[in-house]
Design an enzyme around this catalytic site. Sequence first.
Site, mmCIF file in Angstrom:
data_model
loop_
_atom_site.group_PDB
_atom_site.id
_atom_site.type_symbol
_atom_site.label_atom_id
_atom_site.label_comp_id
_atom_site.label_asym_id
_atom_site.label_seq_id
_atom_site.Cartn_x
_atom_site.Cartn_y
_atom_site.Cartn_z
ATOM 1 N N ARG A 76 0.845 -1.191 0.000
ATOM 2 C CA ARG A 76 0.000 0.000 0.000
ATOM 3 C C ARG A 76 0.883 1.245 0.000
ATOM 4 N NH1 ARG A 76 -3.011 3.057 4.716
ATOM 5 N NH2 ARG A 76 -4.047 4.640 3.408
ATOM 6 N N HIS A 120 -3.282 10.973 0.487
ATOM 7 C CA HIS A 120 -2.731 10.765 1.840
ATOM 8 C C HIS A 120 -2.192 12.106 2.334
ATOM 9 C CE1 HIS A 120 -1.202 7.385 4.630
ATOM 10 N NE2 HIS A 120 -0.912 8.509 5.249
ATOM 11 N N GLU A 165 -7.766 8.352 6.023
ATOM 12 C CA GLU A 165 -8.121 8.971 7.299
ATOM 13 C C GLU A 165 -8.734 10.369 7.146
ATOM 14 O OE1 GLU A 165 -4.885 8.683 10.087
ATOM 15 O OE2 GLU A 165 -5.018 6.512 10.144
ATOM 16 N N ASN A 290 -7.463 1.545 9.791
ATOM 17 C CA ASN A 290 -6.174 1.927 10.396
ATOM 18 C C ASN A 290 -6.358 1.863 11.910
ATOM 19 O OD1 ASN A 290 -5.485 2.435 7.776
ATOM 20 N ND2 ASN A 290 -5.080 4.627 8.022
ATOM 21 N N TYR A 292 -4.502 1.565 15.752
ATOM 22 C CA TYR A 292 -3.273 1.700 16.545
ATOM 23 C C TYR A 292 -3.498 1.435 18.030
ATOM 24 C CZ TYR A 292 -0.964 3.342 12.406
ATOM 25 O OH TYR A 292 -0.425 3.401 11.144
ATOM 26 N N GLU A 350 -3.577 -0.192 7.993
ATOM 27 C CA GLU A 350 -2.438 0.230 8.828
ATOM 28 C C GLU A 350 -2.553 -0.365 10.225
ATOM 29 O OE1 GLU A 350 -1.654 4.440 9.104
ATOM 30 O OE2 GLU A 350 -2.095 4.757 6.990
HETATM 31 N N1 LIG Z 1 0.824 8.514 13.782
HETATM 32 N N2 LIG Z 1 1.029 7.738 13.106
HETATM 33 C C1 LIG Z 1 1.360 6.657 12.296
HETATM 34 C C2 LIG Z 1 0.489 6.654 10.994
HETATM 35 C C3 LIG Z 1 0.880 7.788 10.048
HETATM 36 O O1 LIG Z 1 2.276 7.763 9.768
HETATM 37 C C4 LIG Z 1 0.089 7.561 8.772
HETATM 38 O O2 LIG Z 1 0.492 8.459 7.726
HETATM 39 C C5 LIG Z 1 -1.396 7.800 9.026
HETATM 40 O O3 LIG Z 1 -2.129 7.237 7.947
HETATM 41 C C6 LIG Z 1 -1.874 7.213 10.352
HETATM 42 O O4 LIG Z 1 -1.553 7.915 11.485
HETATM 43 C C7 LIG Z 1 -0.977 6.757 11.336
#
Ligand SMILES: N#[N+]C[C@@H]1[C@@H](O)[C@H](O)[C@@H](O)[C@@H]2O[C@H]12
Length: 445
Positions: A76, A120, A165, A290, A292, A350
């Site tokens: 991706r 992005h 996002e 995504n 975390y 993610e």
């Molecule tokens: N912070 N963090 C890590 C990660 C970021 O690096 C990504 O670009 C985003 O899509 C999402 O926020 C996650």
Amino acid sequence: MAVPFPDDFLWGAATSAYQIEGAPLADGAGPSIWHRFAHTPGRVAGNETGDLACDHYHRALDDVALMAELGLDVYRFSLAWGRVLPEGRGAVNRRGLDFYARLVDALLEHDIQPMATLYHWDLPVALHERGGWLNPDSPHWFADYAETLFRALGDRVPFWITINEPWVVTVPGYLDGQLAPGHRDLFEPPRVAHHLLLAHAEAVAVYRTLGRQQIGLAVNLEPQHPASPSPADLEASRRRDAFINRWFLDALMFGRYPEELADIFGPAWPEFPAKSLEQIRCRGDFVGVNYYSRGLVRAAPDVAPLGAVRLTPSDAELTTMGWEVYPKGLTETLLWLRDRYANPPLYITENGAAFDDPPPRNGRVEDPRRVAYLRAHIRAAAKALEQGVDLRGYCVWSLFDNFEWAEGYSKCFGLYQVDPSDQTRRPKASARFYREVMASRGAAA
Ligand SMILES: N#[N+]C[C@@H]1[C@@H](O)[C@H](O)[C@@H](O)[C@@H]2O[C@H]12
């Protein structure tokens, strides 16, 4: 581990253009809002920028060979809008488009499926100067950009993600100002969010006339847990759930916004025409997740506009982002999606963790905490699969240590450490672990 992962489950890794490519203005590319934001003193830790990043723009073919050696099924990445359309609209920059065509062809030659994210976060400055995502024309700009890419690469890219996002584009970008374009305004986020959703829907509609593969939206999700059973904390947790998890998905899946949002934004929440809400209603072919961590929520009446704060548990393991390591939250999130939205096809687009990794010793980088994080979250995903979630893939964030937005290069999420002095990619123990996981189709997790 007993392996619930089907043979056609896609194991991958994820990156984004501004975070790894470098050379943001090379070969006719137009500047993005992240190029401008990073070059604005004080916006990024250490005033670091993505000018070099991982130099992927000049190393892409070697990096694809590295991905093949790692054993990825899917990769991706994101396309920098300004490389392809330097002014955001109008003339196509062939050299920018050719970079992505070469990348896609190299992936296919190595039997790696491309998963391309159209947006992005790196909006062309030229469009930002026309109001950016606040401009009601922004959905049309995005749909035209998407069509350019669908026509150029649609025959070779099986998976498309329209926007990464949208919540982060909206809230850190326009409410609290932490990320580009750094606005701090209560009235802008609802309109930005609405235009992002219209942009997604318009791009999907275009894709339906041109493409035959898969297209979806990638959303950041985190289960919200009240810090105590008090009614105030329960209510605050519900509000934060609407604000983070349901804002975009309810609009897409149901054609309506959660009612809490009008309370949260108050007079800043506009009346959206029913017609445009119906336009937004668009399930797409999958939801990109995504994940975390979770949110532990305490009521905070004096913290506008949410009246809630996210707590950092004192007894929990934390990543260097200050996020709790909470793998159970991934299972919970996947089951919630199954139950709330009628079991849509899902890809974890993610999942990963930032830890302070040691310097290499004998060419090896030991990152046992990231190995443990990934193992726990892959197992958490397996638990959801065993309960009927239509989960079809998993992408680690991220392939490389990279430019972590306002944190600069201080937060390392990569399976590979990148030596800033010469751009050498060094596999971490987590890369070796993940290679085993992929080779065993999940059993090694
Ligand atoms: N912070 N963090 C890590 C990660 C970021 O690096 C990504 O670009 C985003 O899509 C999402 O926020 C996650």
